[in-house]
Design an enzyme around this catalytic site. Structure first.
Site, PDB file in Angstrom:
ATOM      1  N   THR A 125      64.167  30.910  52.663  1.00 36.08           N
ATOM      2  CA  THR A 125      63.796  29.495  52.811  1.00 36.08           C
ATOM      3  C   THR A 125      62.334  29.313  53.221  1.00 36.08           C
ATOM      4  OG1 THR A 125      64.634  29.582  55.069  1.00 36.08           O
ATOM      5  CG2 THR A 125      66.107  28.701  53.403  1.00 36.08           C
TER       6      THR A 125
ATOM      7  N   GLY B 162      65.826  34.670  60.528  1.00 35.53           N
ATOM      8  CA  GLY B 162      66.109  35.244  61.838  1.00 35.53           C
ATOM      9  C   GLY B 162      65.631  36.683  61.897  1.00 35.53           C
TER      10      GLY B 162
ATOM     11  N   GLU C  91      73.546  29.104  54.641  1.00 40.92           N
ATOM     12  CA  GLU C  91      74.397  29.513  53.524  1.00 40.92           C
ATOM     13  C   GLU C  91      74.900  28.303  52.728  1.00 40.92           C
ATOM     14  OE1 GLU C  91      74.931  32.567  52.428  1.00 40.92           O
ATOM     15  OE2 GLU C  91      73.731  33.417  54.040  1.00 40.92           O
TER      16      GLU C  91
END
Lengths: 685, 685
Positions: free
Chosen positions: A157, A196, A443
Site C-alpha cells: 500500500t 508493518g 486484507e
C-alpha cells in the site's frame, strides 16, 4: 504513602473477613453448568492436541518474567517499541532453544499478546516468498528468512492507494545496461505507507511496483528490495524509511513499526523480481510463466481463514470479560437487605450479550470449515481445476468482511456492557478494540469486499439456467424461483428451531434481496450505473448471502457426533440463538422481501427469549470453555475468580502517577493557583 | 538522518511543481456551494455573538505556544498530566489577566481541547454547590471555589455502584458530641471511584454518602469534605486518595486525574452537609427544608442539554474530517489517464456519511431547543409548577441517550469512512472516539435512561382518557387511537418530503410500538415481570419516541425565517435526509407495526438517494460552516486546504521514534538476531 498503607491494612482485614460475594457468585454460576466444560474446551480448541499446545504456551508465557505485561502503564512510543523488540528477541531465543516447530512458534507469539514486526516477517513476508518466488528464488531467500539473517516486510500500500492496487505509483524500470531495475517513488502519494515491520526493523521489503520495460507498463509486480544495511542497519542510499507515527489506542498496534518508504533511483538486480508468474529476460522482454495466475488466490483464502479464526478468538475474549463481569456485577432490582440483581439477569443485557457469545462460537466453526475449504481448493488447483475459484473467492471475501465488522462492533458492545469500568485500560477492553479494528480495513476494505460478493451474486443470477449452475455456498440460488415465491410457514414459536426452517428462511432472504438488486440493475440505463445506484442494496444482499453461509456452517458442524455431556445440546442452543438473533435484527430484510410476516418475527423474538433463559445458567461455563488464562485476558473485570473490585483497586495503585501522594507538577502548576499567586509565580515559569 | 533530508528536498521540488490535486479538489468543491457559508456559520453557532466568541478563542489558543498540541506523540501518563496542569494554569492566568467572563473562560477551555480537572471544578463542583448548598453555605464556599483557593470534585459513584445511587455504601454518621459527621468507607466496593479531578488535584470533594443519625438511615446526601492539605497537598488523615489508572485512548481522558477515595473515620463539621433540601440539627434531628426536591431536576435538564450540544459538536468534528477527506481521496472508477473517482461520489460512502452530516445539524437544533426547554422549565419551577417535570425529565433523559449513542457510533463510522489512514492518531479520529464514548455512560447509562423513558411512556398510556392528558413532547399520544389505525398514504417518492407526512409517520411508529409494549406488559402476570420481559421492545419504543422529538425539533427550527442565500434550503434537505435515513434504517419498526408497506419504504430509499445528490455538491461547504480551525480539528485528513498526503507525511516524520535512522534497541535486540548471535549475545542481556 501513608494513606496507601492504611488502605492495604484495610484490605487484608476485609479479605480475611471473607466478604467476597463476587467470588462466590462465579463459583455458583459454574456449579449450574449443564454440560462438560472440559469437553467443550476440546471442541473450541479444535482437538486435544491443539488444546494442549495452547495451554502449554499460555503457561510458558505467563511464567516467564520476560513476558510480563505492564499493559496498563502508558509508555512513550520509543519505550513501547523497545519493550516489544526485547520480547521478540526473547521469544526467538526460546524458539531456537526449545526447537519449536513453526506452529509452536506461532502459538507462542500469539500468547505474548503484543504485536511485533515478527508477526509480519513470519506471517506475510515468508508466505509471500513462498507464493510468488520461483523455486530457485525460494532456495536463496527462505533460508535467510527462516534464520532471520534478514527480516522482511510486505510493502504494497501507498499513501494514495490501498484498495486499488492496480493504481499504485511506485515504478521499477528495467535497465538492460545494469541487468536490473531502477525503483522510484514519483510522487508523495506514491510513498509506501503502512507496512508493518518496515518503519524500524526490516532489512528487506517485498515492494509492489509498476514494472516498466522497453517503454511499456506491465502493471504491478513484486520485487525484493534490501532497504537497510546488514552491517549497521542504516538505510541504504536512495532509501527514505521511517515510522508513520502513532495509531489508535495506548498500546494496540503501537508496538508495531508500521513504516513509510521512498525510493530515489534505487538499483536492484533483475533476479530480485519475484518471478513465479512472470519474468523479465536479460533483454528486457516480459514473459509469462506457465504457472496459472489463479494460484495466487489460494494464499488469499488461507489468509481470510486466519482472519475469521482471529475474529472468533477476539470476540470470545471480549465476551469472556463481559459475561463474567455481568455475572459478578449487581445493580438494582431487589429489596433492601438482599443482594441486588446480577446484571446478567437483565433481559437488556442478555439480548446484547448472548448473541455475541453465540457469534463467537459461530465464527469458530466457520473458521474450521474455511480450513477444509482451503484444503479442498488447493487440491482442485493441483489438478488444474480452477472452476470453484469465483465462488470460493467471493464467499471468503464476504465472510472476512462480515466476521471482522461484527467482531469490531461486538468488542465495543462488550465494553459498553461493562458500564463505566469497561472504559478503564485495566478492563482489557479498550486495547482489545483498538488492536482489532484495523482488521476491517487490512486484507481488503470490508465494504469493497462485500461489493465483490455482490458482483459474484449478480453474475450468478445472470447465468442461471444457462448451464452454468451455481455450486458450493451459492448452490441454493439455482432454487431461486421457489425461494422467491414460497413464504415462511412458521406458525408457532417452536417452529423456529428447526434447522430446515432456519436455513430456508436465510436462503429466501438472500435470494430475494439478490434478485431485487438484479432487477434494479437491469432497469438502469447501463449496468455500471445500475450497480452504482444499487450499491447500498447490494451490500445488503451480500450480507444476507454471507450470514446464510455462517448459519448453515454452524448447523453443519452440529450434524456430526460431539462427545461430552450436554456439549452438543449447548451448541444447538447457541446455533439457534445465532440464527434467530439475525432474524430479529435483520427483520427489515425479511419483511421487505415479504418472506416473513410481522407475526412470524414476533414468534422469533419470543423463541429467542426462551433460548436466552436456557443459555443463562451456562453462560459463565460457556466462556470458561474458551480457556483464556487471566494472564492472557489481562482484565480486572474478566478474572476467572470474579474478584473484580479488589483487582481494579490494586491495578489502580500500581499506576506510576500514584508513586507519590503529591503529584508531579504540584509545585509549578497547582500550588500557585491555590495560593492565589498566579500573577507572580506563573510569570516566572 | 541523511535519508530524511533527501525526502525533504524531494518535497520542496514536488511542492513547487504544484502537484496538489488534493488542494485544487477542495477549492472546486467550495466553488459549487449553493448557499452562503458565512450565513450558515451564524446559524450553526447560534448567533453572531457566539460565532465571534468562538473565533476569538480559537485564534487565541492556536496562536499561544503554551497551548500547542503534541497530541500525536505518546507520552507517559505522568508527562501527560503535567502537561495538562501546565495548560490549565496558563489558561487560569489568561482568564484572570484578560478578565474573562465565565462564558469566555468555558469557551477558552473548550478550545484548549485537552480535558482537565478544571472542567470538573467549573462544570460540576461549582454547579453542585449552587444547586445543593444553602445561601449561607454558598456564601462560604463559592468565593473560595471561584478564586480556586480550593479545587473541587464531585464524588458520587463508587466501585460497586454507579447507576443505583440509592445503594451507595459510604456512610456519614452524625456524632452529636463533636457536632459533626464521621465519614467511612465500609467495603472495597464502597470506594469512591471515577470522580474527575479527584485523583491528583482536588483539595475538596462533594461526597455522596448515606446519612445516619440517631440510628436511622436517611439515604444518600451530599457533604463537602476536605481531602488534601491546603499547605502541602498531602492527603489528610484518614483519607486514601489516588488516581484510578489509565483509560481508553492514548490521550483522551488520560489527561484527567479520575480518582479513588476512601475514608477511615474522617470527621467533618456538621455544616459541611449540603443543606438546601434537608438539615440535621445539633441534636441530630433530620429536618426537611421547604425547598421542593424537584428543583434538583432542573440542573439535570441543563446538564443533558449541554451533553446534546456536545454531541453535535463532536459529531460535526468527525464529519468534517470524513467529508473533506472523502472529497480529496480518490480510488477506482475511471479509465487510465484520468484521475480516479472521488470517494465522496460513491453511493456507499454517501449513504453512511450524509445521514451523519444531517444528524450533526439535527442535534444542534435539538440542543438549542433544549436550552429554551430548560428556561421554560425553570420559569415553571419558580412558580412552584412542577407539572411538566415527568415529561421533561423523560424526554431529556432519552435525548441524552440517543444523541450520545449515535454520536459515539457515528465518530467510529467516520473513522472507518477514512479507510486505513483513519486509524492513525494524526487523523484526529481515534482520540475523538476515545474521548467521546464515556458520554454514553456518565450522567446516566444510556440503556437505563431509555428504560426511564419507557416507564414514562407506559404510565402516559395507562392514564390516557383519565383526564391526565399528555403534554409537551408526548402530546401526540392523546391521538393514539388514530395513530394506530390509519396507515401511511405515501404513493410516490416526493410524497415523503412533506413535514406533515414525516411527522405523522414518526408519531405512528412511536405510538404503535409503545402500545404494543403496553399490551405485552398488561398480559404478564405482574407488571414488573411484564416490564422486564418486554424490556428490549421498550427500548425500541423509547428510541422511537426520542427520534420523533428530534425530527420534529429539526422541522420546528425551520419554520422561522433563516437569513442567507440558500441556507434554509440546505437545512431543509438535511432535515429530510435525517428523517428519511431513520425511516430506512428503522424500516423494521415501520413494517412490524404495519404503518408502512415495503413499497413505501422503497420510495423513501429512492427519495433519499435523490436528496444525497442534492447535498453532494454542498457537502464540503456544509462542514466548513462548522467553522473548525485546523488547530482545533488536529487532523491531517480533515485539513481545510486538503493537503492531506503531505501533512500525513510531515506528521509521521515528527514522531520521536524517527529522531534517529537506527532505532533504539537495535544493538541489544535486533542486531544479535540478524547476526545469528542470539545464543551467545542474548544470554548476556
Amino acid at each position: 504513602m501513608r494513606s496507601l498503607l492504611i488502605s492495604k491494612a484495610l484490605f487484608i482485614a476485609l479479605h480475611l473477613g471473607g466478604c467476597k460475594m463476587e467470588m462466590k457468585t462465579l463459583a455458583q454460576e459454574r456449579s449450574k453448568a449443564e454440560f462438560d466444560v472440559e469437553a467443550m474446551k476440546v471442541v473450541w480448541a479444535g482437538g486435544e492436541a491443539s488444546l494442549r499446545l495452547n495451554q502449554r504456551m499460555a503457561e510458558l508465557v505467563a511464567n516467564d518474567p520476560e513476558f510480563q505485561k505492564d499493559s496498563r502503564v502508558m509508555q512513550t512510543r520509543s519505550e513501547l517499541l523497545k519493550d516489544t523488540f526485547r520480547k521478540a528477541a526473547h521469544a526467538w531465543e526460546l524458539i531456537n532453544k526449545l526447537h519449536f516447530t513453526e506452529e509452536e512458534a506461532r502459538c507462542l507469539r500469539k500468547h505474548i499478546d503484543q504485536p511485533s514486526y515478527a508477526d509480519l516477517h513470519w506471517g506475510v513476508f515468508i508466505p509471500a516468498i513462498k507464493g510468488q518466488a520461483t523455486d530457485a528464488q525460494q532456495k536463496k531467500w527462505l533460508p535467510l528468512a527462516y534464520s532471520q539473517a534478514i527480516i522482511g516486510c510486505y510493502a504494497q500500500t501507498e499513501l494514495g492507494h490501498g484498495s486499488n492496487v492496480q493504481r499504485l505509483e511506485t515504478t521499477a524500470t528495467f535497465e538492460p545496461s545494469t541487468d536490473g531495475f531502477i525503483v522510484n517513488t514519483p510522487t508523495i502519494a506514491a510513498t509506501k505507507w503502512w507496512p508493518g515491520g518496515l518503519g524500524k526493523v526490516s532489512t528487506h521489503a517485498i515492494v509492489h511496483a509498476r514494472l516498466l520495460t522497453n517503454g511499456k507498463d506491465y502493471g504491478i509486480h513484486a520485487f525484493i528490495v534490501q532497504i537497510r544495511s546488514l552491517e549497521d542497519h542504516q538505510p541504504l542510499p536512495g532509501i527514505t524509511v521511517a515510522d508513520i507515527g502513532t495509531k489508535f489506542g495506548s498500546r494496540a498496534y503501537n508496538s508495531v513499526d508500521n513504516g513509510l518508504l521512498r525510493f530515489n533511483n534505487v538499483h536492484i538486480p533483475r533476479e530480485n523480481m519475484l518471478m513465479r508468474l512472470a519474468t523479465v529476460t536479460k533483454e528486457g522482454k516480459y514473459v509469462h510463466s506457465n504457472v496459472p495466475t489463479q494460484l495466487a488466490y489460494g494464499a488469499m483464502v488461507n489468509v481470510r481463514k486466519s482472519i475469521v479464526m482471529d475474529a472468533s478468538y477476539s470476540l470470545a475474549r471480549a465476551v469472556t470479560i463481559a459475561v463474567r463481569y455481568s455475572a459478578v456485577r449487581r445493580q438494582f432490582g431487589v429489596q433492601d437487605g438482599q443482594p441486588e440483581m446480577q446484571v446478567l439477569d437483565y433481559m437488556t443485557q442478555q439480548s446484547r450479550l448472548f448473541p455475541l457469545l453465540a457469534t463467537a462460537y459461530a465464527y469458530r466453526f466457520l473458521g474450521q470449515w474455511m480450513s477444509s475449504l482451503y484444503s479442498d481448493t488447493m487440491a482442485c488447483f493441483e489438478n488444474n481445476d480452477f472452476s470453484t475459484l469465483p465462488e470460493v473467492h467471493a464467499c471468503t471475501a464476504g465472510l472476512k468482511s462480515i466476521a471482522t465488522s461484527t467482531t469490531a462492533d461486538g468488542i465495543e458492545e462488550c465494553r459498553k456492557l461493562c458500564g463505566g469500568h469497561g472504559y478503564l485500560t485495566s478492563s482489557g477492553l479498550p486495547d482489545l478494540f483498538a488492536v482489532y479494528v484495523p482488521s476491517c480495513t487490512y486484507e481488503g476494505d470490508n465494504v469493497i469486499l462485500l461489493l465483490q460478493v455482490a458482483r459474484y451474486l449478480m453474475k450468478t443470477l445472470k447465468f442461471l439456467g444457462s448451464g452454468k449452475e451455481p455450486s458450493g455456498t451459492a448452490a441454493y440460488l439455482s432454487n431461486v424461483t421457489e425461494l422467491v415465491s414460497k413464504n415462511c410457514e412458521v406458525a408457532k414459536e417452536s417452529d423456529w428451531i428447526s434447522p430446515k426452517t432456519l436455513r430456508y428462511a436465510f436462503e429466501a432472504r438472500s435470494a430475494r434481496l439478490a434478485l431485487k438488486c438484479a432487477t434494479q440493475i437491469a432497469a438502469a440505463s447501463t449496468q455500471d450505473e445500475g450497480f452504482s445506484e444499487a450499491s447500498c442494496e447490494l451490500l445488503g444482499a451480500s450480507r444476507a448471502h454471507c450470514e446464510l453461509i455462517i448459519v448453515t456452517r454452524f448447523m453443519g458442524a452440529l450434524e456430526r457426533e460431539i462427545p461430552g455431556r450436554g456439549v452438543k445440546n449447548q451448541l444447538q442452543i447457541l446455533c439457534n440463538i445465532y440464527a434467530l438473533s439475525l432474524v430479529t435484527t435483520r427483520a427489515g430484510d425479511f419483511l421487505m422481501t415479504g418472506y416473513l410476516s410481522p407475526e412470524q418475527v414476533e414468534l422469533a423474538k419470543s423463541q429467542l427469549r426462551d433460548l436466552f433463559k436456557k443459555v443463562r445458567h451456562n453462560a459463565v461455563s460457556l466462556v470458561d470453555a474458551f480457556d483464556y488464562t487471566d494472564f492472557y485476558l489481562g482484565s480486572s473485570l474478566g478474572r476467572y475468580d470474579g474478584n473484580v473490585y479488589e483487582s481494579l483497586y490494586n491495578e489502580a495503585l500500581k499506576d506510576p502517577t500514584n508513586a507519590s501522594a503529591v503529584t508531579e507538577g504540584y509545585t509549578e502548576f497547582i500550588r500557585p493557583i491555590l495560593k492565589q499567586q498566579l500573577g507572580t509565580s506563573m510569570s516566572r515559569l
